[in-house]
Design a protein around this motif. Structure first.
Motif, PDB file in Angstrom:
ATOM      1  N   UNK A  19      -0.883  -0.972  -5.009  1.00  0.00           N
ATOM      2  CA  UNK A  19       0.305  -0.163  -4.746  1.00  0.00           C
ATOM      3  C   UNK A  19       0.215   1.071  -5.624  1.00  0.00           C
ATOM      4  N   UNK A  21       2.134   4.174  -7.246  1.00  0.00           N
ATOM      5  CA  UNK A  21       3.493   4.614  -7.571  1.00  0.00           C
ATOM      6  C   UNK A  21       3.427   5.905  -8.382  1.00  0.00           C
ATOM      7  N   UNK A  26       8.734   7.465  -9.914  1.00  0.00           N
ATOM      8  CA  UNK A  26       8.877   6.057  -9.564  1.00  0.00           C
ATOM      9  C   UNK A  26       8.729   5.793  -8.074  1.00  0.00           C
ATOM     10  N   UNK A  27       8.559   6.852  -7.298  1.00  0.00           N
ATOM     11  CA  UNK A  27       8.434   6.692  -5.844  1.00  0.00           C
ATOM     12  C   UNK A  27       7.180   5.884  -5.491  1.00  0.00           C
ATOM     13  N   UNK A  28       7.332   4.930  -4.575  1.00  0.00           N
ATOM     14  CA  UNK A  28       6.161   4.201  -4.072  1.00  0.00           C
ATOM     15  C   UNK A  28       5.512   5.065  -3.000  1.00  0.00           C
ATOM     16  N   UNK A  31       0.121   2.035  -0.104  1.00  0.00           N
ATOM     17  CA  UNK A  31      -0.583   0.800  -0.472  1.00  0.00           C
ATOM     18  C   UNK A  31      -1.929   0.839   0.232  1.00  0.00           C
ATOM     19  N   UNK A  73      -1.528   4.712 -15.401  1.00  0.00           N
ATOM     20  CA  UNK A  73      -1.504   3.355 -15.954  1.00  0.00           C
ATOM     21  C   UNK A  73      -1.918   2.367 -14.867  1.00  0.00           C
ATOM     22  N   UNK A  74      -2.748   1.427 -15.250  1.00  0.00           N
ATOM     23  CA  UNK A  74      -3.282   0.424 -14.326  1.00  0.00           C
ATOM     24  C   UNK A  74      -2.647  -0.918 -14.680  1.00  0.00           C
ATOM     25  N   UNK A  83      -2.375  -5.190  -7.426  1.00  0.00           N
ATOM     26  CA  UNK A  83      -2.463  -4.134  -8.439  1.00  0.00           C
ATOM     27  C   UNK A  83      -1.342  -3.124  -8.251  1.00  0.00           C
ATOM     28  N   UNK A  84      -0.948  -2.532  -9.370  1.00  0.00           N
ATOM     29  CA  UNK A  84      -0.001  -1.415  -9.339  1.00  0.00           C
ATOM     30  C   UNK A  84      -0.638  -0.280 -10.123  1.00  0.00           C
TER      31      UNK A  84
END
Lengths: 119, 119
Positions: A19, A21, A26-28, A31, A73-74, A83-84
């Motif tokens: 994902x 972001x 903060x918007x997604x 994916x 940042x992972x 994962x983000x």
């Protein structure tokens, strides 16, 4: 503890969902999928790199469009199967030239388009 | 246009990934899977409902824990193969009792825990 990418849980095709972001808003944004090498490339180069299931090749986001994703940042989840990536997105994340791929909502049973393509 | 959940692109197991995002803070809380019926149940009941792959059953989030997810906005992406549910989360989204499942970051090659379980 040292991070070992091979300890992530990849699916039966060797892929894990990632994902993306926007780190500031903060918007997604989207994916997509990574394989083990794409995870390692992303961490090494700080340029988010996916595995394209349709093209069956690495997909260094923005390589042709210029809409690169710089890794800020992972992160991974409690099950190590998702994962983000928090990123700085240049331009549009979506191939339709919208900031995010998630531009359609369902409200009262109707599809509602939340934003137009960037100009 | 009227939304038809059957037009979403489910994978070869009949599932579609659903990202849950806190509607107020923008925090990405978890990712889980829905099948067609779970999508319809979520939209009808406004209680986010997943399909548990491990238990092979519907998973009305919070039904046993009380950590329910109230649907605020239901969105899907440009390819119709991923969902974003914006929600109001009661308590922890993660089974480890943390607010989010994405509580581990990778920084300088090390795993870094970003938050402790809620007390």
């Amino acid at each position: 503890m040292k991070f070992d990418a091979s300890k992530l849980k990849f699916d039966d095709k060797g892929l894990i969902p990632a994902i993306a972001q926007d780190d500031e808003t903060g918007e997604v944004l989207m994916m997509a999928w990574m394989n083990l090498e794409a995870v390692e490339m992303t961490l090494e180069t700080r340029r988010v790199t996916y595995w394209s299931r349709s093209r069956q090749s690495f997909w260094i986001k923005g390589e042709t469009s210029g809409h690169v994703q710089e890794l800020v940042d992972f992160r991974f989840d409690c099950d190590k199967d998702c994962l983000l990536v928090r990123i700085r997105q240049t331009g549009a994340a979506c191939h339709t030239n919208r900031r995010t791929c998630f531009y359609t909502a369902v409200r009262d049973g109707e599809e509602v388009e939340l934003m137009a393509p960037m100009t």
